[in-house]
Structure formats: C-alpha cells, structure tokens
Design a protein around this motif. Structure first.
Motif, PDB file in Angstrom:
ATOM      1  N   ASP A 287      -6.830   2.862  -4.959  1.00 37.44           N
ATOM      2  CA  ASP A 287      -5.613   2.140  -5.375  1.00 37.44           C
ATOM      3  C   ASP A 287      -5.937   0.676  -5.641  1.00 37.44           C
ATOM      4  O   ASP A 287      -5.483   0.094  -6.645  1.00 37.44           O
ATOM      5  N   LEU A 288      -6.717   0.070  -4.745  1.00 39.16           N
ATOM      6  CA  LEU A 288      -7.075  -1.341  -4.914  1.00 39.16           C
ATOM      7  C   LEU A 288      -7.882  -1.544  -6.196  1.00 39.16           C
ATOM      8  O   LEU A 288      -7.673  -2.530  -6.919  1.00 39.16           O
ATOM      9  N   ALA A 289      -8.781  -0.629  -6.485  1.00 36.41           N
ATOM     10  CA  ALA A 289      -9.551  -0.725  -7.729  1.00 36.41           C
ATOM     11  C   ALA A 289      -8.622  -0.726  -8.941  1.00 36.41           C
ATOM     12  O   ALA A 289      -8.829  -1.483  -9.906  1.00 36.41           O
TER      13      ALA A 289
ATOM     14  N   ILE B   2     -10.485  -2.690   1.627  1.00 37.92           N
ATOM     15  CA  ILE B   2     -11.548  -3.414   0.931  1.00 37.92           C
ATOM     16  C   ILE B   2     -12.904  -2.752   1.186  1.00 37.92           C
ATOM     17  O   ILE B   2     -13.735  -2.630   0.280  1.00 37.92           O
ATOM     18  N   MET B   3     -13.133  -2.305   2.421  1.00 41.33           N
ATOM     19  CA  MET B   3     -14.391  -1.618   2.737  1.00 41.33           C
ATOM     20  C   MET B   3     -14.511  -0.312   1.958  1.00 41.33           C
ATOM     21  O   MET B   3     -15.596   0.051   1.483  1.00 41.33           O
ATOM     22  N   ALA B   4     -13.398   0.409   1.821  1.00 34.87           N
ATOM     23  CA  ALA B   4     -13.409   1.644   1.031  1.00 34.87           C
ATOM     24  C   ALA B   4     -13.695   1.336  -0.429  1.00 34.87           C
ATOM     25  O   ALA B   4     -14.403   2.087  -1.116  1.00 34.87           O
ATOM     26  N   LEU B   5     -13.162   0.228  -0.933  1.00 33.92           N
ATOM     27  CA  LEU B   5     -13.457  -0.195  -2.301  1.00 33.92           C
ATOM     28  C   LEU B   5     -14.946  -0.469  -2.453  1.00 33.92           C
ATOM     29  O   LEU B   5     -15.566  -0.071  -3.465  1.00 33.92           O
TER      30      LEU B   5
ATOM     31  N   GLU C   1      -7.948  -3.646 -11.733  1.00 33.08           N
ATOM     32  CA  GLU C   1      -8.122  -3.360 -13.157  1.00 33.08           C
ATOM     33  C   GLU C   1      -6.883  -3.736 -13.961  1.00 33.08           C
ATOM     34  O   GLU C   1      -6.984  -4.268 -15.074  1.00 33.08           O
ATOM     35  N   ARG C   2      -5.722  -3.497 -13.392  1.00 32.32           N
ATOM     36  CA  ARG C   2      -4.469  -3.718 -14.123  1.00 32.32           C
ATOM     37  C   ARG C   2      -3.989  -5.160 -14.060  1.00 32.32           C
ATOM     38  O   ARG C   2      -3.491  -5.703 -15.059  1.00 32.32           O
TER      39      ARG C   2
ATOM     40  N   GLN D 142       0.842  -1.192   0.000  1.00 30.72           N
ATOM     41  CA  GLN D 142       0.000   0.000   0.000  1.00 30.72           C
ATOM     42  C   GLN D 142       0.884   1.253   0.000  1.00 30.72           C
ATOM     43  O   GLN D 142       2.034   1.228   0.440  1.00 30.72           O
ATOM     44  N   ARG D 143       0.355   2.344  -0.507  1.00 30.57           N
ATOM     45  CA  ARG D 143       1.143   3.571  -0.631  1.00 30.57           C
ATOM     46  C   ARG D 143       1.845   3.940   0.674  1.00 30.57           C
ATOM     47  O   ARG D 143       1.286   3.790   1.770  1.00 30.57           O
ATOM     48  N   SER D 144       3.084   4.353   0.554  1.00 24.22           N
ATOM     49  CA  SER D 144       3.966   4.720   1.674  1.00 24.22           C
ATOM     50  C   SER D 144       4.448   3.534   2.488  1.00 24.22           C
ATOM     51  O   SER D 144       5.173   3.705   3.465  1.00 24.22           O
ATOM     52  N   HIS D 145       4.063   2.320   2.122  1.00 28.64           N
ATOM     53  CA  HIS D 145       4.488   1.124   2.838  1.00 28.64           C
ATOM     54  C   HIS D 145       5.358   0.254   1.932  1.00 28.64           C
ATOM     55  O   HIS D 145       5.249   0.316   0.711  1.00 28.64           O
ATOM     56  N   GLY D 146       6.205  -0.571   2.554  1.00 27.63           N
ATOM     57  CA  GLY D 146       7.027  -1.498   1.788  1.00 27.63           C
ATOM     58  C   GLY D 146       7.846  -0.783   0.733  1.00 27.63           C
ATOM     59  O   GLY D 146       8.506   0.213   1.000  1.00 27.63           O
ATOM     60  N   ARG D 147       7.748  -1.278  -0.507  1.00 24.46           N
ATOM     61  CA  ARG D 147       8.523  -0.702  -1.598  1.00 24.46           C
ATOM     62  C   ARG D 147       7.711   0.248  -2.474  1.00 24.46           C
ATOM     63  O   ARG D 147       8.158   0.624  -3.564  1.00 24.46           O
ATOM     64  N   SER D 148       6.534   0.625  -2.002  1.00 23.49           N
ATOM     65  CA  SER D 148       5.738   1.599  -2.743  1.00 23.49           C
ATOM     66  C   SER D 148       6.166   3.021  -2.410  1.00 23.49           C
ATOM     67  O   SER D 148       6.819   3.275  -1.392  1.00 23.49           O
ATOM     68  N   GLN D 149       5.787   3.951  -3.258  1.00 25.55           N
ATOM     69  CA  GLN D 149       6.221   5.344  -3.132  1.00 25.55           C
ATOM     70  C   GLN D 149       5.601   6.027  -1.921  1.00 25.55           C
ATOM     71  O   GLN D 149       4.440   5.806  -1.593  1.00 25.55           O
ATOM     72  N   ARG D 150       6.396   6.850  -1.259  1.00 24.32           N
ATOM     73  CA  ARG D 150       5.897   7.683  -0.171  1.00 24.32           C
ATOM     74  C   ARG D 150       4.971   8.749  -0.721  1.00 24.32           C
ATOM     75  O   ARG D 150       5.175   9.289  -1.801  1.00 24.32           O
ATOM     76  N   VAL D 151       3.931   9.062   0.060  1.00 27.24           N
ATOM     77  CA  VAL D 151       3.003  10.112  -0.332  1.00 27.24           C
ATOM     78  C   VAL D 151       2.836  11.079   0.832  1.00 27.24           C
ATOM     79  O   VAL D 151       3.294  10.838   1.936  1.00 27.24           O
ATOM     80  N   SER D 152       2.166  12.174   0.581  1.00 24.57           N
ATOM     81  CA  SER D 152       1.965  13.193   1.615  1.00 24.57           C
ATOM     82  C   SER D 152       0.868  12.770   2.579  1.00 24.57           C
ATOM     83  O   SER D 152       0.107  11.826   2.322  1.00 24.57           O
ATOM     84  N   ALA D 153       0.753  13.508   3.679  1.00 24.13           N
ATOM     85  CA  ALA D 153      -0.299  13.229   4.651  1.00 24.13           C
ATOM     86  C   ALA D 153      -1.677  13.380   4.022  1.00 24.13           C
ATOM     87  O   ALA D 153      -2.601  12.611   4.314  1.00 24.13           O
ATOM     88  N   GLU D 154      -1.837  14.372   3.151  1.00 22.51           N
ATOM     89  CA  GLU D 154      -3.126  14.611   2.499  1.00 22.51           C
ATOM     90  C   GLU D 154      -3.520  13.465   1.582  1.00 22.51           C
ATOM     91  O   GLU D 154      -4.708  13.239   1.323  1.00 22.51           O
ATOM     92  N   GLU D 155      -2.526  12.740   1.096  1.00 24.90           N
ATOM     93  CA  GLU D 155      -2.787  11.618   0.182  1.00 24.90           C
ATOM     94  C   GLU D 155      -2.859  10.278   0.917  1.00 24.90           C
ATOM     95  O   GLU D 155      -3.012   9.236   0.282  1.00 24.90           O
ATOM     96  N   SER D 156      -2.787  10.328   2.242  1.00 28.36           N
ATOM     97  CA  SER D 156      -2.788   9.110   3.062  1.00 28.36           C
ATOM     98  C   SER D 156      -4.172   8.910   3.665  1.00 28.36           C
ATOM     99  O   SER D 156      -4.404   9.156   4.851  1.00 28.36           O
ATOM    100  N   THR D 157      -5.111   8.450   2.846  1.00 21.96           N
ATOM    101  CA  THR D 157      -6.484   8.244   3.304  1.00 21.96           C
ATOM    102  C   THR D 157      -6.947   6.838   2.954  1.00 21.96           C
ATOM    103  O   THR D 157      -6.461   6.218   2.008  1.00 21.96           O
ATOM    104  N   ILE D 158      -7.913   6.359   3.696  1.00 24.00           N
ATOM    105  CA  ILE D 158      -8.461   5.033   3.426  1.00 24.00           C
ATOM    106  C   ILE D 158      -9.221   5.030   2.098  1.00 24.00           C
ATOM    107  O   ILE D 158      -9.151   4.055   1.337  1.00 24.00           O
ATOM    108  N   ASP D 159      -9.923   6.111   1.798  1.00 20.86           N
ATOM    109  CA  ASP D 159     -10.633   6.184   0.519  1.00 20.86           C
ATOM    110  C   ASP D 159      -9.657   6.062  -0.651  1.00 20.86           C
ATOM    111  O   ASP D 159      -9.941   5.383  -1.644  1.00 20.86           O
ATOM    112  N   ARG D 160      -8.504   6.722  -0.548  1.00 18.19           N
ATOM    113  CA  ARG D 160      -7.524   6.636  -1.627  1.00 18.19           C
ATOM    114  C   ARG D 160      -6.962   5.214  -1.731  1.00 18.19           C
ATOM    115  O   ARG D 160      -6.701   4.722  -2.838  1.00 18.19           O
TER     116      ARG D 160
END
Length: 372
Positions: free
Chosen positions: A156-158, A181-184, A162-163, A134-152
C-alpha cells in the motif's frame, strides 16, 4: 471472564482493546472521580484543535481494490501534466529541476493519520506532506483478516508513493507504521536511495513482539502470550458486542490510555489523552483482532540493511512498554549509521507526548537530505 483478566491475556491487543472496553468495572464510580480530578488540573492543550487540521483529500484505490484515505498537506504542489515529473505545465526552462521533497507519514496500530497532529502543524508551512490512513484504520476501507498483513501495508505504501509523491521523499513511521516501512524495504528495495532519501522509525520493532512482557513477571508473560491468540480471536468474533461495551467505559479507557501510552502520565494533558483514546476507540475490535497475528509474526530484521543506504533516525521512549527500547536498539544494531534517540520519561505515543523532540528530529533529518 472479567475485564481485568482479559487485559492480562491479550498482550498488546489486549492493552488496546481493554483500554476501551472496561465500562462495567466494579470501581466505575471511583474511576470517574479520579478522572474528574485529573480534568480539573490546568491543561495547556485544552484549546488545541485536535482532529481539525485538514489537507487536500484524496482517495487511492489499491491494486487489490481497497480505498485508502490520503491527505496532502503543506505548500501546494506544482501543477504538472499527468505522467510528467521532470517539467512543469508552463514549459519552465529549469525542467530538469528535481521535484520538492515530500514527507510521508505512516501511523500506528489502532490510530489514524490524525496521530501526526503536532508534526503536520509544525511542518505544513514549509514542507509538502502526504498522510494516509492504513487499511481498516481511520477513514480507509475495512478489509478482511486475510488482507490485514504487514506485507500488504508495505505494498500500500509503495502505491501511495507512486501516486502522490512526484519526487524524493522522507518516510516517517510510528509503531505499525514503522513496520510498514520495513515491509516496503523488504518488498521494494529499489525505492530506497533515489526516491526515498531518509527514514524515521518511531517507537517500532523489527520483530519478536510476541516476546514482550508488558512489565509482567516472566512466568505471567509466558502465559499471556500462550493464550493471547485465542483470546484476541474470540474478541474479534464478538466485536460488535465488545464495541458497545467500549463506548460505555470511557473513564477507565482514559486512565489506561494515560498509563500505557504516556511515560509521564501524571503530567500529560488530559486533552491529549482523550484525543489518543478516541482514535483507539474508533478502531473496531474486529480490526484490532485482524491485525494482531500480523504484528506478532512481524519479522523484518533481515530487510533492515536496505535502510543503510539512506539516513535513518530511530526514536523510542524509555518507558515504552509496547515496543520497548531494546527493540529500537536491535534496529540500531542492524543499522550502524542510524541515529538512535531514547527519550526519558516517555512511552509509546511519543509523537503526542514529546512533539517538540520528535519535530526537531524530523527537521534535522530533512535538513540532512536537503544538504546532500
């Protein structure tokens, strides 16, 4: 402010940050002695290759421009021309056949896709799997606090589905991954039923995390949650300094991770505890702080009805302090068709502590989908 006081004031995030930032405690020598005694015990998992399982690595650039690390594991997928799901490259006469089932794993807060070690090891021979950081975790890219939401995370999961998921899938989420998953379900309900055939929610919550007591008396817990947001924000602003302290406190971090993450802490493998603690410690303090408000404000109870259209398995450890059994029971009450399993003597890191129980539940869920 002492390390102990900090841990008491920051709720879930404090438990995780405190678990990795207590290197200057006065009892360091005693703790080192205690850890040393634990490590001398027989460890059945000492040779387990944690962090060494590898799939076919991919990168997904999301619609908001963030790079997510993805791994595809299990049997090689059938080769298909870009954009085609219903036929294979050789023009197979069974071109209407459905694509094979994919199991998609969504990890928890301060963890990574590596936390599914036992599950991918058990399923990889027979099932196609997609695991992602998930974003900002593991080997994924760090994001800002504003971009760190469950809805986002749900969006991402969607995009991951798709891909990288050409046909039907089963979603598996632990802790924050279950919230993803609940946000999805809230933002993309049309995916459930046709594309998403089943869901497993492991040690997670549909909301009201801000009311957790973490085993503290009611009055103390009330004070903890009152001061937690400001304390977590302060820790985030001093993230670089806190992270240096975390690296120095591995012995105490080991003991706290062992106590908080595992219900049968006396018998859990030290190697497993080390593995879990290393994932937590690898998560920058700023990331812990960035996602904390999203976790506390998470409320997707009204979206759970979407999951009623697919088989759902709910699992929780009876000794889980971070997402207690009552949170899983609340999800189960909203999903009367779901199967709830409460695992004795088990805490939050259930997929590492009781992998056999989790693996059996996932296999049963997959079989239900295959038999439909």
């Amino acid at each position: 402010m002492t390390t102990t006081t900090t841990r008491r004031r920051v709720g879930i995030a404090g438990a995780l940050v405190g678990a990795a930032s207590a290197g200057v405690a006065a009892a360091a020598l005693a703790k080192r002695y205690a850890v040393g005694r634990i490590r001398l015990r027989h460890d059945a998992e000492a040779s387990e290759p944690f962090g060494e399982l590898r799939g076919r690595e991919r990168t997904l650039v999301t619609s908001d421009g963030k790079a997510l690390h993805v791994e595809i594991d299990g049997p090689e997928e059938r080769r298909r021309p870009a954009g085609e799901r219903g036929s294979d490259a050789a023009g197979d006469p069974d071109q209407g056949d459905e694509e094979p089932l994919t199991v998609v794993f969504c990890h928890g807060y301060c963890l990574s896709l590596e936390s599914w070690h036992y599950q991918r090891k058990d399923l990889r021979e027979n099932y196609r799997m997609v695991l992602w950081d998930q974003r900002s975790h593991g080997r994924s890219q760090r994001v800002s606090a504003e971009e760190s939401t469950i809805d986002r995370l749900g969006d991402d999961l969607a995009e991951v589905i798709e891909r990288f998921v050409p046909g039907p899938c089963v979603l598996v989420g632990h802790s924050m991954g279950g919230m993803t998953i609940m946000a999805l379900a809230d933002r993309h309900p049309e995916l459930f039923g046709d594309r998403i055939r089943a869901v497993a929610l492991i040690a997670t919550s549909a909301g009201k995390l801000a009311e957790l007591t973490l085993g503290l008396p009611a009055m103390v817990s009330k004070v903890v949650h009152k001061v937690a947001p400001a304390t977590v924000s302060m820790l985030g602003k001093g993230g670089a300094l806190v992270d240096r302290t975390r690296n120095a406190g591995s012995d105490i971090a080991f003991l706290i991770t062992r106590y908080m993450g595992f219900g049968d802490s006396k018998n859990v493998s030290p190697t497993v505890v080390d593995f879990a603690e290393s994932m937590i410690r690898a998560t920058p303090t700023e990331v812990v702080a960035d996602f904390y408000p999203a976790l506390m404000n998470h409320d997707k109870l009204s979206a759970l009805h979407v999951l009623d259209d697919v088989p759902t398995a709910i699992m929780v450890g009876e000794r889980d302090w971070l997402t207690p059994p009552e949170h899983s029971r609340a999800i189960s009450s909203a999903l009367p068709k779901a199967q709830l399993t409460e695992v004795p003597d088990t805490s939050h890191l259930i997929q590492l502590e009781r992998p056999g129980v989790v693996n059996d539940a996932l296999r049963d869920l997959i079989k239900r989908v295959e038999q439909e």
